[in-house]
Design a protein around this motif. Structure first.
Motif, PDB file in Angstrom:
ATOM      1  N   SER A 224       0.814  -1.223   0.000  1.00 44.34           N
ATOM      2  CA  SER A 224       0.000   0.000   0.000  1.00 44.34           C
ATOM      3  C   SER A 224       0.851   1.278   0.000  1.00 44.34           C
ATOM      4  O   SER A 224       1.612   1.521   0.941  1.00 44.34           O
ATOM      5  CB  SER A 224      -0.894  -0.027   1.243  1.00 44.34           C
ATOM      6  OG  SER A 224      -1.255   1.286   1.604  1.00 44.34           O
ATOM      7  N   PRO A 225       0.704   2.114  -1.026  1.00 42.60           N
ATOM      8  CA  PRO A 225       1.441   3.391  -1.057  1.00 42.60           C
ATOM      9  C   PRO A 225       1.043   4.307   0.107  1.00 42.60           C
ATOM     10  O   PRO A 225       1.874   5.073   0.603  1.00 42.60           O
ATOM     11  CB  PRO A 225       1.016   4.027  -2.387  1.00 42.60           C
ATOM     12  CG  PRO A 225       0.490   2.908  -3.211  1.00 42.60           C
ATOM     13  CD  PRO A 225      -0.097   1.917  -2.256  1.00 42.60           C
TER      14      PRO A 225
ATOM     15  N   LEU B 256      13.442  12.029  -5.669  1.00 41.63           N
ATOM     16  CA  LEU B 256      12.128  12.478  -5.183  1.00 41.63           C
ATOM     17  C   LEU B 256      12.120  12.571  -3.663  1.00 41.63           C
ATOM     18  O   LEU B 256      11.571  13.515  -3.084  1.00 41.63           O
ATOM     19  CB  LEU B 256      11.028  11.519  -5.658  1.00 41.63           C
ATOM     20  CG  LEU B 256      10.774  11.450  -7.166  1.00 41.63           C
ATOM     21  CD1 LEU B 256       9.727  10.380  -7.482  1.00 41.63           C
ATOM     22  CD2 LEU B 256      10.327  12.811  -7.716  1.00 41.63           C
ATOM     23  N   MET B 257      12.742  11.589  -3.011  1.00 42.92           N
ATOM     24  CA  MET B 257      12.821  11.620  -1.550  1.00 42.92           C
ATOM     25  C   MET B 257      13.665  12.802  -1.078  1.00 42.92           C
ATOM     26  O   MET B 257      13.286  13.506  -0.133  1.00 42.92           O
ATOM     27  CB  MET B 257      13.413  10.308  -1.010  1.00 42.92           C
ATOM     28  CG  MET B 257      12.424   9.143  -1.018  1.00 42.92           C
ATOM     29  SD  MET B 257      13.116   7.650  -0.236  1.00 42.92           S
ATOM     30  CE  MET B 257      13.282   8.188   1.477  1.00 42.92           C
ATOM     31  N   LYS B 267       2.912   8.349  -5.943  1.00 42.64           N
ATOM     32  CA  LYS B 267       2.479   8.016  -7.311  1.00 42.64           C
ATOM     33  C   LYS B 267       3.344   6.932  -7.952  1.00 42.64           C
ATOM     34  O   LYS B 267       2.847   6.071  -8.663  1.00 42.64           O
ATOM     35  CB  LYS B 267       2.469   9.269  -8.198  1.00 42.64           C
ATOM     36  CG  LYS B 267       1.272  10.160  -7.919  1.00 42.64           C
ATOM     37  CD  LYS B 267       0.880  11.027  -9.102  1.00 42.64           C
ATOM     38  CE  LYS B 267      -0.153  12.054  -8.683  1.00 42.64           C
ATOM     39  NZ  LYS B 267       0.444  13.200  -7.910  1.00 42.64           N
ATOM     40  N   GLU B 268       4.656   6.985  -7.681  1.00 43.95           N
ATOM     41  CA  GLU B 268       5.559   5.946  -8.189  1.00 43.95           C
ATOM     42  C   GLU B 268       5.067   4.555  -7.750  1.00 43.95           C
ATOM     43  O   GLU B 268       5.041   3.613  -8.528  1.00 43.95           O
ATOM     44  CB  GLU B 268       6.968   6.123  -7.601  1.00 43.95           C
ATOM     45  CG  GLU B 268       7.762   7.265  -8.154  1.00 43.95           C
ATOM     46  CD  GLU B 268       8.458   6.899  -9.446  1.00 43.95           C
ATOM     47  OE1 GLU B 268       9.315   5.997  -9.454  1.00 43.95           O
ATOM     48  OE2 GLU B 268       8.126   7.516 -10.478  1.00 43.95           O
ATOM     49  N   ASN B 273       1.802  -0.553  -8.381  1.00 44.00           N
ATOM     50  CA  ASN B 273       0.867  -1.485  -7.734  1.00 44.00           C
ATOM     51  C   ASN B 273       0.153  -2.384  -8.742  1.00 44.00           C
ATOM     52  O   ASN B 273      -0.240  -3.511  -8.424  1.00 44.00           O
ATOM     53  CB  ASN B 273      -0.224  -0.710  -6.992  1.00 44.00           C
ATOM     54  CG  ASN B 273       0.062  -0.554  -5.506  1.00 44.00           C
ATOM     55  OD1 ASN B 273      -0.697   0.081  -4.810  1.00 44.00           O
ATOM     56  ND2 ASN B 273       1.132  -1.139  -4.999  1.00 44.00           N
ATOM     57  N   HIS B 274       0.032  -1.858  -9.933  1.00 41.46           N
ATOM     58  CA  HIS B 274      -0.685  -2.577 -10.980  1.00 41.46           C
ATOM     59  C   HIS B 274       0.033  -3.877 -11.389  1.00 41.46           C
ATOM     60  O   HIS B 274      -0.504  -4.723 -12.092  1.00 41.46           O
ATOM     61  CB  HIS B 274      -0.952  -1.568 -12.119  1.00 41.46           C
ATOM     62  CG  HIS B 274      -0.645  -1.999 -13.495  1.00 41.46           C
ATOM     63  ND1 HIS B 274      -1.559  -2.670 -14.266  1.00 41.46           N
ATOM     64  CD2 HIS B 274       0.454  -1.837 -14.261  1.00 41.46           C
ATOM     65  CE1 HIS B 274      -1.014  -2.904 -15.444  1.00 41.46           C
ATOM     66  NE2 HIS B 274       0.183  -2.411 -15.469  1.00 41.46           N
TER      67      HIS B 274
END
Lengths: 283, 283
Positions: A224-225, B256-257, B267-268, B273-274
């Motif tokens: 989970s993001p 990004l971090m 979003k990454e 997740n897909h």
């Protein structure tokens, strides 16, 4: 331990509820969640007995805070404001330093025990809750000396009843070590998934060629993001350090390949094979 | 299919032997291996019926070459020199381009079918052989048109009897795609293991803090360097390309971090997740 409140009734909170119910037959499990749908689902699955609100916390004997670590920073002080002097409150977050810092000077600090059960799956939500999730798993307790002695005992009794092994650490050391063995694994997995998805526009090709090795390596990319983004945020410095070292090791491996130094490639793998001995203890 | 020769009686060769024996009750399994100890072990485990040598190959109906891919380049032409016109020879290597090229002009090319069963575990040697390893697994066949029609049929009958799904590809495409879904996973896993081991000199700390997520992500770091080094060597160009992309994705995530752009970090992960949908088909 009669009135157990679980704040955040997902994978971790829900699994605590299921196991506690099995161990303490006469307890009542109260679910608190910002999602009404999650609460209804948890109730219909028999994970909680009753839906509740933060205002009901004055009745609690035990409060489990099992929400994303950014939400914990907001919610935990409120929880401590509301509980009675006899209640034990614990969290289950994957970061410990900021959380401990946040409640350091709270008048009810001694009602809180900072915990990180090393248990979970890549799934989330109340449907992901399972019995026995914590059996034989490590539970890392931080700053145990900041918790009232009687309440330490109460928490440890519960953790032991659920089959957990207890380890004590300071929050800084926890966050540093966990960056290596948990946070970095998640990023390596997410970025592996990203790399493959980006390349293979025709997904049937991946599907047909990928085996169980790939599945195992990208399993964590299903995580989970909403849970992981705040973990990376709170543990930013340590995570970036592990990422630097990981990227350097990958670059070095690439360089050895580019130089056709396959004896060294062999040695890189041979040395790391010794991870077997470490893993034997985990699985 | 009576006389089945298995060259290399490890995880893959041994598992073929076990399944073929169950499907073709009157066949005789001959083991050929440069390690006498492996042969003895395979015989005592009932994986092979007889120990044999390359010189016995003239009796073979089927020859399975299941050795590291660098050894295949040496051994496969010799095998083709020795077999009868009716024998079908197949390999099981994780690279296909160099192997196909090596025998391209061999007078017995039509006795060979280039195969890559996407099946295995992180273990090796005859003790690692298991029944049913190939059931519902994909077997990628390359350059099928270079194999004699009758021998294609014979091979496909055997693969189907073992429960495999067949996919046809050209060797170049195979090596390119497999770099993403298999070879890169192994490097990411080995380097993850290396990063953690290097950092954590006190291994008990890793052992206690690592959970099933870490175990899953570094599982492939237990794999055999003797098998994997020649794979990376033969597929060098494709593997380096995947490594470059993987390293770039990790660097981007780190950037990004560093910029505290945690919306983009979210979003990454959300996009990746897909991978769930892809993995559902594998496990």
């Amino acid at each position: 331990m009669k009135h157990i409140f679980v704040i955040g009734i997902g994978l971790i909170g829900g699994s605590f509820a299921l196991d506690i119910k099995r161990q303490y037959l006469d307890c009542v499990i109260y679910g608190v969640d910002k999602s009404e749908a999650h609460l209804d689902k948890a109730k219909s699955l028999g994970i909680i007995d009753k839906k509740a609100m933060l205002d009901d916390l004055n009745q609690a004997d035990v409060v489990i805070v099992a929400i994303p670590v950014d939400a914990t920073l907001e919610v935990l002080p409120k929880v401590l404001d509301l509980v009675s002097d006899e209640a034990i409150v614990f969290d289950a977050g994957s970061t410990k330093e900021e959380i401990c810092l946040k409640v350091k000077n709270h008048p009810k600090r001694r009602n809180f025990i900072a915990a990180h059960p090393i248990a979970g799956t890549e799934f989330s939500g109340p449907e992901a809750a399972v019995c026995g999730l914590f059996k034989n798993k490590t539970n890392i307790i931080c700053e145990v000396e900041e918790t009232a002695f009687k309440l330490q005992e109460k928490a440890l009794e519960l953790f032991t009843a659920l089959g957990m092994r207890i380890r004590y650490m300071n929050p800084k050391a926890h966050d540093k070590h966990i960056a290596y063995v948990s946070h970095l694994s998640h990023i390596s997995s997410f970025m592996l998934g990203k790399t493959v998805i980006e390349k293979e526009k025709n997904e049937r090709d991946i599907f047909d060629m990928a085996g169980s090795g790939f599945a195992s390596t990208v399993r964590l990319a299903k995580s989970s993001p909403a849970m992981w983004t705040p973990i990376f945020k709170q543990n930013k410095t340590n995570v970036i350090e592990t990422l630097d070292e990981y990227i350097n090791n990958l670059k070095h491996f690439k360089k050895l390949m580019q130089e056709d130094n396959f004896d060294a490639v062999f040695k890189e793998m041979e040395t790391t094979n010794h991870i077997k001995d470490i893993l034997n203890g985990i699985q």
